[in-house]
Motif scaffolding. Structure first.
Motif, PDB file in Angstrom:
ATOM      1  N   SER A 226      25.381  28.911  40.892  1.00 17.30           N
ATOM      2  CA  SER A 226      26.105  29.086  39.774  1.00 17.30           C
ATOM      3  C   SER A 226      27.537  29.092  39.867  1.00 17.30           C
ATOM      4  CB  SER A 226      25.373  30.266  39.084  1.00 17.30           C
ATOM      5  OG  SER A 226      23.926  30.146  39.017  1.00 17.30           O
ATOM      6  N   THR A 228      30.180  31.585  39.355  1.00 19.34           N
ATOM      7  CA  THR A 228      30.132  32.964  39.533  1.00 19.34           C
ATOM      8  C   THR A 228      31.309  33.476  40.162  1.00 19.34           C
ATOM      9  OG1 THR A 228      28.939  34.955  39.934  1.00 19.34           O
ATOM     10  CG2 THR A 228      28.778  33.124  41.501  1.00 19.34           C
ATOM     11  N   THR A 232      30.528  41.644  41.269  1.00 19.53           N
ATOM     12  CA  THR A 232      31.408  42.175  40.288  1.00 19.53           C
ATOM     13  C   THR A 232      31.868  43.585  40.376  1.00 19.53           C
ATOM     14  OG1 THR A 232      30.195  40.695  38.898  1.00 19.53           O
ATOM     15  CG2 THR A 232      31.656  42.266  37.644  1.00 19.53           C
ATOM     16  N   SER A 261      23.705  37.761  35.691  1.00 23.06           N
ATOM     17  CA  SER A 261      22.571  37.295  36.262  1.00 23.06           C
ATOM     18  C   SER A 261      21.257  37.942  36.169  1.00 23.06           C
ATOM     19  CB  SER A 261      23.132  37.165  37.869  1.00 23.06           C
ATOM     20  OG  SER A 261      22.060  36.501  38.488  1.00 23.06           O
ATOM     21  N   PHE A 267      26.184  40.045  39.628  1.00 21.45           N
ATOM     22  CA  PHE A 267      26.863  38.872  39.359  1.00 21.45           C
ATOM     23  C   PHE A 267      26.924  38.674  37.982  1.00 21.45           C
ATOM     24  CE2 PHE A 267      25.837  39.054  43.756  1.00 21.45           C
ATOM     25  CZ  PHE A 267      26.204  37.735  44.485  1.00 21.45           C
ATOM     26  N   LEU A 269      27.925  35.334  35.424  1.00 22.89           N
ATOM     27  CA  LEU A 269      27.952  33.895  35.663  1.00 22.89           C
ATOM     28  C   LEU A 269      28.541  33.491  34.001  1.00 22.89           C
ATOM     29  CD1 LEU A 269      23.742  33.574  35.864  1.00 22.89           C
ATOM     30  CD2 LEU A 269      25.700  34.018  37.593  1.00 22.89           C
TER      31      LEU A 269
END
Length: 309
Positions: A226, A228, A232, A261, A267, A269
Motif C-alpha cells: 500500500s 504508506t 506512524t 490500516s 500504519f 494509508l
C-alpha cells in the motif's frame, strides 16, 4: 539562491559561482519519491555525484538556506506546500556496501537495509538482519536510530561520516550521537554519507533463515503493498502504539482517502488521492482519540516536513 543551466549540467551558486558537478533540479516533485505518493515539490533537489561535490555545494550555499536529506521517503510526510531550501537525495554513488573484515561493514548513506543485510549475510556477518525489515537507507537509520525486531542502529554503529551544513566532512563515533529511542543528536542539516556497522561472525544459512523469518513476519502483519509511511507513532513506554490505536476504535478510520490500516493500526494509508494534509490530519485524529481513551499521548515517528499549502 541557485542558478541552474540544466538538470544534469554544471550548476553554480548565485553568490560564489562555484561549480558543483551534481544534478540540481528546481521545483522538483517529491511525491513520486516518497511512499505516501503525496506532497508538494522541493524548492531545489540536489543529487550529488560525490562526497566532495556535496561538501563544496553546502560550503558555498547561503547558511540561511535550509537543507534536508531524503532517503527512500518511507517514513515521511511531505506537506502539500512543498519543502523550502535544498533537499539532498543520495543516489547510486552513495549506495555501496563494502566488507571491511569478518564482522565489519562500511555502508554508503544511500544504501538500503536490504542491501546491507544481504551483503552481511554473504560475508557471514550476523546481527544486522533486522535492517532487512526497515524500508529505508543507512542515512535514515543513523539519524533516527532505526530499529525493529529487538535491535536498533545503536547496537551496531561504530561511527559515521557526515557532511555538516557548513560543508565540513567529519567522522562521528556512535557515542557522539547520544542515541535514544528513534532519536539521535545528529546536527541539523547534516548529511550522513557513510556508516560503519559491526556485527558478529555467523553462518550465512542461519542468517538467511532469520532474514526469511523477518520478511514473513512483515508480510503477514504489515500493509507492504500500500501507499504508506511505515510505523506512524513511537511505542510509548510500557505500551504498543498499534494496540492503543486499536483500543481507541481507530482501525479503518478515514479522512478522505487517508485511512488507518485495518491490517496494522500503526500504519496510515493513502487509498488513492489523499493529500498530505488528509494524512497528517488523520494522524492527529488518532492521537486525540488515543489520548481520550487511554490518557497516553502518542508521539509521531513519521517525520513531517515542509509547509502546508
Amino acid at each position: 539562491m541557485v542558478e541552474t543551466t540544466s538538470a544534469a549540467g554544471t550548476e553554480y551558486t548565485a553568490t560564489t559561482r562555484a561549480p558543483v558537478q551534481s544534478r540540481l533540479t528546481q521545483n522538483a516533485p517529491l511525491a513520486p519519491l516518497v511512499w505516501f505518493k503525496s506532497g508538494g515539490p522541493a524548492e531545489w533537489l540536489l543529487e550529488p555525484a560525490t562526497v566532495d561535490d556535496l561538501a563544496k555545494f553546502l560550503a558555498n550555499l547561503d547558511p540561511a538556506v535550509p537543507v534536508m536529506p531524503l532517503g527512500l521517503g518511507s517514513n515521511l510526510i511531505v506537506r502539500d506546500g512543498g519543502v523550502p531550501g535544498v533537499v539532498v537525495r543520495l543516489g547510486k554513488p552513495f549506495a555501496k556496501v563494502e566488507v571491511i573484515d569478518t564482522t565489519t561493514l562500511r555502508c554508503g548513506g544511500g544504501a538500503s537495509g536490504i542491501l546491507v543485510s544481504s551483503t552481511a549475510r554473504d560475508a557471514g556477518i550476523a546481527g544486522v538482519e533486522f535492517l532487512r525489515s526497515i524500508p529505508g537507507t543507512v542515512g535514515g537509520f543513523v539519524r533516527m536510530n532505526g530499529g525493529a525486531y529487538g535491535r536498533e542502529t545503536a547496537d551496531i554503529l561504530i561511527e559515521c561520516d557526515v557532511v555538516l551544513r557548513s560543508g565540513e566532512l567529519v567522522t562521528l563515533p556512535a557515542a557522539d550521537l547520544h542515541y535514544s529511542y528513534r532519536h539521535s543528536e545528529l546536527p541539523d542539516g547534516a548529511i550522513v554519507v557513510s556508516a560503519t556497522f559491526r556485527g558478529q561472525p555467523g553462518d550465512p544459512a542461519a542468517i538467511q533463515e532469520e532474514m526469511d523469518r523477518i520478511a514473513a513476519s512483515r508480510e503477514a502483519s504489515q500493509p507492504l503493498r500500500s501507499k504508506t509511511g511505515g510505523s506512524t507513532f513511537k511505542n510509548p513506554p510500557g505500551h504498543k502504539a498499534w494496540a492503543l490505536v486499536d483500543e481507541a476504535g481507530c482501525r479503518g478510520l478515514r479522512r478522505g482517502d487517508a485511512q488507518v490500516s485495518e491490517k496494522h493500526t500503526n500504519f496510515l494509508l493513502n487509498l488513492g488521492q489523499a493529500t498530505s494534509a488528509d494524512i497528517e490530519a488523520l494522524g492527529e485524529d488518532v492521537r486525540r482519540r488515543v489520548k481520550e481513551k487511554s490518557g497516553v499521548t502518542l508521539e509521531w515517528e513519521i517525520q513531517r516536513v515542509g509547509v502546508a499549502s
